[in-house]
Design an enzyme around this catalytic site. Structure first.
Site, PDB file in Angstrom:
ATOM      1  N   LYS A  88       2.553   6.622   5.697  1.00 28.28           N
ATOM      2  CA  LYS A  88       1.695   5.540   5.224  1.00 28.28           C
ATOM      3  C   LYS A  88       2.200   4.177   5.654  1.00 28.28           C
ATOM      4  O   LYS A  88       3.414   3.945   5.749  1.00 28.28           O
ATOM      5  CB  LYS A  88       1.637   5.600   3.686  1.00 28.28           C
TER       6      LYS A  88
ATOM      7  N   SER B 269       0.806  -1.227   0.000  1.00 29.64           N
ATOM      8  CA  SER B 269       0.000   0.000   0.000  1.00 29.64           C
ATOM      9  C   SER B 269       0.833   1.268   0.000  1.00 29.64           C
ATOM     10  O   SER B 269       0.261   2.367  -0.043  1.00 29.64           O
ATOM     11  CB  SER B 269      -0.932   0.005   1.222  1.00 29.64           C
TER      12      SER B 269
ATOM     13  N   LYS C  79       0.175   3.886  -2.674  1.00 30.29           N
ATOM     14  CA  LYS C  79      -0.820   4.948  -2.551  1.00 30.29           C
ATOM     15  C   LYS C  79      -0.178   6.311  -2.345  1.00 30.29           C
ATOM     16  O   LYS C  79      -0.815   7.346  -2.599  1.00 30.29           O
ATOM     17  CB  LYS C  79      -1.778   4.630  -1.409  1.00 30.29           C
TER      18      LYS C  79
ATOM     19  N   SER D 251      -6.516   3.496   3.914  1.00 27.59           N
ATOM     20  CA  SER D 251      -5.778   2.709   2.924  1.00 27.59           C
ATOM     21  C   SER D 251      -6.755   1.923   2.049  1.00 27.59           C
ATOM     22  O   SER D 251      -6.564   0.735   1.776  1.00 27.59           O
ATOM     23  CB  SER D 251      -4.774   1.763   3.599  1.00 27.59           C
TER      24      SER D 251
END
Length: 540
Positions: free
Chosen positions: A200, A38, A41, A98
């Site tokens: 993140k 992820s 992102k 997320s």
């Protein structure tokens, strides 16, 4: 280092850098390839912020959710096909929850399909200097050939901080309400460590547990990247150790002088389209690899764009969320021609420039927003003006508030930037008051200014292995420096042999006062360029 051994205990690779200078404080397998999960992102959000700053859509634009986006695997917001969701909700859902369906919806909004968006992500990664990264999906779900490294993720995180500071609250938000549900940020360090201000998390079965963290302590901001931790607990524990080590190392002057791990460089955002410096799109293909950031022995920021240095250009600033604000770089030929004229009979008036636009009404709106952001004492003395200039065969309107002193203009810019509005201190020459005869009074004024500010200082913008690299370094520095600092200076390239008898070319800009050299270095370092202020001899 003994401490570096503990870095390998729980993670596959990790890195710690100083967000301001790019200095690498710790590195363990930083160039080892790893699935991004992820963390992809972050690039999705980078391209979204870029599209907003270019005016392609707004913060409250409604995006229709396609069936493809609605059927993405969890984690997700459980969006329904045909639903219309604001860009704001999709951005916060991507950063905080997320959500894979929100990331896919943003990808389709920008590029039409996630497949085309993934190619755009990889292209932008090359332009930022992420040379070992390939993106396959907007969300980071498993895809063939998808990979990244800890160093590349540090480049991406630093680019987000420097290019889009107005969106920093997106990553630091702990809770976000969407509909009837409230989502908690997946980064647990926001709750347990008060110095952490965002970034993140990422997880897939193959990539294991990843984490990119930004933390601030005083005037020092660190970025840490942890890839391949065995458990979620291990990645948070490892990040805590990296931050503790980073705070100690960032204040260790002996370590900073040695710089054993080098620097992490980012490209500057340049051009009307918001592309990093030196990028040039080709027909039906990706940008040329020379636009990527140079790392390694040369220690430079980006390839020099192949433009004539005297040609006026539009340089996009850290754009606000309302309208993209290009800047006009000074024409060096015009500066040299006017410097020999009647500058002695003129005085400087300082102010702030809050944007450059292609329409006059946009400039007027930017002035109104800036006036509302300023305190009352500044509004009373500010006078608004719109300057029309020609650049790239188009008229550009510069929105300015004039009538300040130098320090007041700098403080006003700081106040305006905190409201998310782009701002740049400027100064112009106007006819001096009380100068009747011209020449005698001008001599006296010039004599006083030279006595008050002796120009015995210079800035060194790099030491290079080749003469042409030093010349390019000087050209790049002049494009960043404002006109008031570049005026009256001269370029020097000093050649000196090192212990291996190989020539080293030092690129310097001479003819500055102490305060001007310090201010010039501050401006260059904010644009991720090397700079060092030095005192020169009487001969220069």
């Amino acid at each position: 280092m003994a401490w570096a051994g503990s870095a390998a205990a729980y993670t596959k690779s990790s890195i710690t850098i100083d967000a301001r200078s790019g200095l690498v404080l710790q590195s363990h397998n930083a160039d080892a390839r790893h699935p991004p999960a992820s963390l992809s992102k972050l690039m999705t959000l980078y391209l979204t912020f870029e599209a907003i700053s270019r005016g392609r859509f707004g913060w409250n634009t409604r995006v229709r959710i396609s069936r493809y986006a609605a059927t993405r695997q969890p984690s997700k917001l459980y969006l329904r096909t045909g639903q219309r969701i604001r860009v704001r909700d999709l951005v916060y859902g991507t950063a905080i929850k997320s959500a894979n369906d929100a990331a896919a919806a943003l990808a389709e909004k920008i590029a039409g399909s996630e497949r085309r968006f993934a190619r755009l992500m990889t292209q932008r990664a090359r332009q930022l200097g992420m040379r070992r990264t390939v993106f396959g999906t907007a969300s980071g779900l498993p895809a063939r050939g998808q990979r990244t490294t800890a160093r590349d993720m540090a480049i991406l995180a630093r680019s987000l901080i420097h290019h889009f500071p107005q969106y920093s609250d997106v990553f630091s938000t702990r809770f976000y309400r969407f509909g009837r549900r409230t989502f908690r940020n997946t980064n647990r360090l926001l709750r347990s460590n008060p110095r952490v201000d965002g970034m993140k998390t990422g997880y897939t079965r193959r990539a294991r547990y990843n984490l990119v963290t930004s933390a601030r302590k005083g005037d020092v901001q660190l970025i840490t990247v942890v890839l391949g931790a065995r458990t979620s607990r291990h990645r948070y524990r490892k990040t805590g150790r990296l931050l503790a080590h980073g705070w100690r190392t960032a204040r260790n002057s002996a370590h900073l002088r040695k710089t054993p791990y080098g620097y992490v460089r980012i490209a500057m955002r340049d051009g009307v389209g918001g592309k990093p410096a030196g990028t040039k799109a080709r027909r039906g293909g990706t940008a040329h690899a020379k636009a990527a950031v140079r790392t390694g022995k040369r220690k430079q920021v980006a390839a020099v764009p192949r433009r004539r240095p005297d040609k006026p250009r539009i340089d996009i600033s850290l754009a606000s969320s309302a309208v993209a604000a290009p800047r006009i770089a000074p024409d060096r030929r015009q500066v040299r021609q006017t410097a020999a004229g009647s500058n002695a009979n003129r005085r400087r008036v300082h102010g702030v420039q809050v944007g450059a636009f292609y329409r006059p009404h946009q400039a007027r709106a930017a002035i109104r927003r800036a006036m509302r952001a300023l305190p009352k004492s500044y509004r009373n003395r500010a006078s608004s003006t719109i300057v029309r200039k020609r650049a790239n065969r188009r008229s550009v309107y510069l929105a300015r508030l004039m009538g300040f002193g130098l320090r007041q203009a700098q403080r006003a810019c700081g106040t305006v930037r905190r409201r998310g509005i782009d701002c740049l201190p400027v100064s112009v020459r106007v006819a001096a008051r009380g100068v009747a005869g011209g020449a005698p009074a001008a001599k006296r004024v010039a004599g006083r200014s030279e006595k008050a500010k002796p120009r015995r200082y210079a800035i060194q913008v790099g030491a290079f292995d080749r003469y042409k690299w030093a010349r390019r370094g000087l050209e790049r520095a002049h494009k960043v420096l404002p006109e008031r600092l570049a005026e009256g200076t001269s370029n020097r390239i000093l050649a000196k042999r090192n212990r291996s008898r190989r020539p080293i070319y030092r690129a310097r800009i001479t003819g500055l006062s102490f305060s001007e050299a310090r201010e010039a270095c501050h401006i260059l370092k904010r644009r991720s360029l090397d700079c060092m202020a030095i005192r020169t001899s009487a001969s220069g």
